[in-house]
Design an enzyme around this catalytic site. Sequence first.
Site, short mmCIF file in Angstrom:
data_model
loop_
_atom_site.label_atom_id
_atom_site.label_comp_id
_atom_site.label_asym_id
_atom_site.label_seq_id
_atom_site.Cartn_x
_atom_site.Cartn_y
_atom_site.Cartn_z
N LYS A 7 16.07 21.99 -11.63
CA LYS A 7 15.40 20.74 -11.93
C LYS A 7 16.28 19.72 -12.65
O LYS A 7 17.09 20.05 -13.50
CB LYS A 7 14.15 20.98 -12.80
CG LYS A 7 13.00 21.63 -12.09
CD LYS A 7 12.50 20.89 -10.86
CE LYS A 7 11.76 19.62 -11.19
NZ LYS A 7 10.46 19.89 -11.83
N SER A 53 14.74 21.65 -16.79
CA SER A 53 13.54 22.46 -16.98
C SER A 53 13.92 23.74 -17.70
O SER A 53 15.01 24.28 -17.48
CB SER A 53 12.92 22.78 -15.62
OG SER A 53 12.14 23.96 -15.70
N GLU A 82 9.68 8.56 -17.12
CA GLU A 82 8.28 8.96 -17.31
C GLU A 82 7.77 8.52 -18.68
O GLU A 82 6.63 8.10 -18.83
CB GLU A 82 8.15 10.48 -17.18
CG GLU A 82 8.41 10.99 -15.77
CD GLU A 82 8.55 12.50 -15.77
OE1 GLU A 82 7.51 13.19 -15.68
OE2 GLU A 82 9.68 13.00 -15.87
N HIS A 113 0.84 -1.22 0.00
CA HIS A 113 0.00 0.00 0.00
C HIS A 113 0.87 1.25 0.00
O HIS A 113 0.42 2.31 0.44
CB HIS A 113 -0.95 0.04 1.21
CG HIS A 113 -1.67 -1.24 1.46
ND1 HIS A 113 -2.94 -1.50 0.97
CD2 HIS A 113 -1.30 -2.36 2.13
CE1 HIS A 113 -3.32 -2.71 1.35
NE2 HIS A 113 -2.34 -3.26 2.05
#
Length: 458
Positions: free
Chosen positions: A284, A278, A291, A157
């Site tokens: 970043k 970024s 992804e 979980h």
Amino acid sequence: MSQKAWGGRFSEPTDAQVELFTESISFDSRLAAVDVEGSQAHARMLAHVGLITADECEQICTALTEILGEIRRGEMEYKSSLEDIHMHIESALIRRLGDVGRKLHTGRSRNDQVATDIRLYIRNTIDALDVQLKELQLAFVSRGERDIGVILPGYTHLQRAQPVNAVHYWLAYCEKFQRDRDRLADCRKRMNQCPLGAAALAGSTLPLDRQFTASALHFTSPAANSLDISSDRDYLAEFTSALALIAVHLSGWAEEWILWCTTEFGFLKLPDKYTTGSSIMPQKKNPDVLELIRGKSARVIAASQQLFVLMKGLPMAYNRDLQEDKLAAFTAYDTVNSCLLVAPSIVAHAVLNRERINARIEEGFLDATALMEYLIKQGVPMRTGHEIVGKLVAECEGRGCRLADLKLNELQQVAPAVKDDIYAVLGASKAANALVTYGSGGTECVKEQLAQWIVRLS
Ligand code: ARG
């Protein structure tokens, strides 16, 4: 009059828009090599049974090899009027050899031809995917020695559950990708039947030797039913389903590592060369590759759905709908292939942030289950032990300490069965190393599994 190879019964040329609508050369040209391979086997069979002469067969095979060379050098001009790769190659052959070229399609239809081509193509991709999946497994195994000293939290979980050796995670992925390899091998076995000789749908009145072409193309046997084999695309549904599962495994891995790269987790550092920045936020470093591996799984899952929907409700035998099968199968393959080209280096080169992991490994009571199992070994009934440890956890939460911080007499007040050897079990690494069942995350068990994987993959 129609100029088509099939134009005999047509009194007007095909509408230009219809040609554009029905073509498949824009996506099936990648079948050129397997089409030539299939045609050469077919020609040799025709010579073997005397439907063409040995000399005609040689002319056909040589010309086909030359045509493939032209295609590979980008010299063939593709035209939608010639529909698909099969017609492009056959018409190039006829241009070269005239009547001899006109004999190649004897006893064959594009229906058994395309069915053969896709099988040959998918068989090759399965072999290539197997190599790539093995490389990915090797990348996980290659981390074994480096990471065997690290204990990570295991989650259920997404809540801290029990501690495991870090390598247990890597080998868990090896298991998943092994099942993927097995599934592809299984699909390969079932699809490995030769359609050639099924012709359009019914077989042929000609004395074709189907065993000959089947063996020449390394199929297990000729397919036993011409209606079935010319319409069968089950193997593409199986293939893309297997690919969808690979994509799901890759996506789950990517998601896990994306989480592990967050400031909140901080378990993992990706090398700069596998990340991007970024355009506005200077600090970043984004895990875009992971992804996209997660995101691209959508295409693969969609492709497998596309095939099921495509096949649903098609009557026997060949229907032109089936031309769309290639779009789905190729998309699924190209996508998984692109993910597998980048995944192994990321796996091999990401770095576990041991300091950060160790700094927080004692949070979350990862040793609670080990304490309960200690009590069970002292004769305490499991449910009673569960209750006792639950109370101790609540006590610790209230005091902001760990189970291992409780003194022996404090433990004994709630759990009289506890002796001073309990401190050999408390704490995340001790709790991890107390795991002894086969297949568990304890370091000794994981070392055994790692040794087996090294042998298995060598
Ligand atoms: N391009 C077609 C396909 O991919 C080849 C088979 C065409 N057969 C036919 N009877 N029109 O399915």
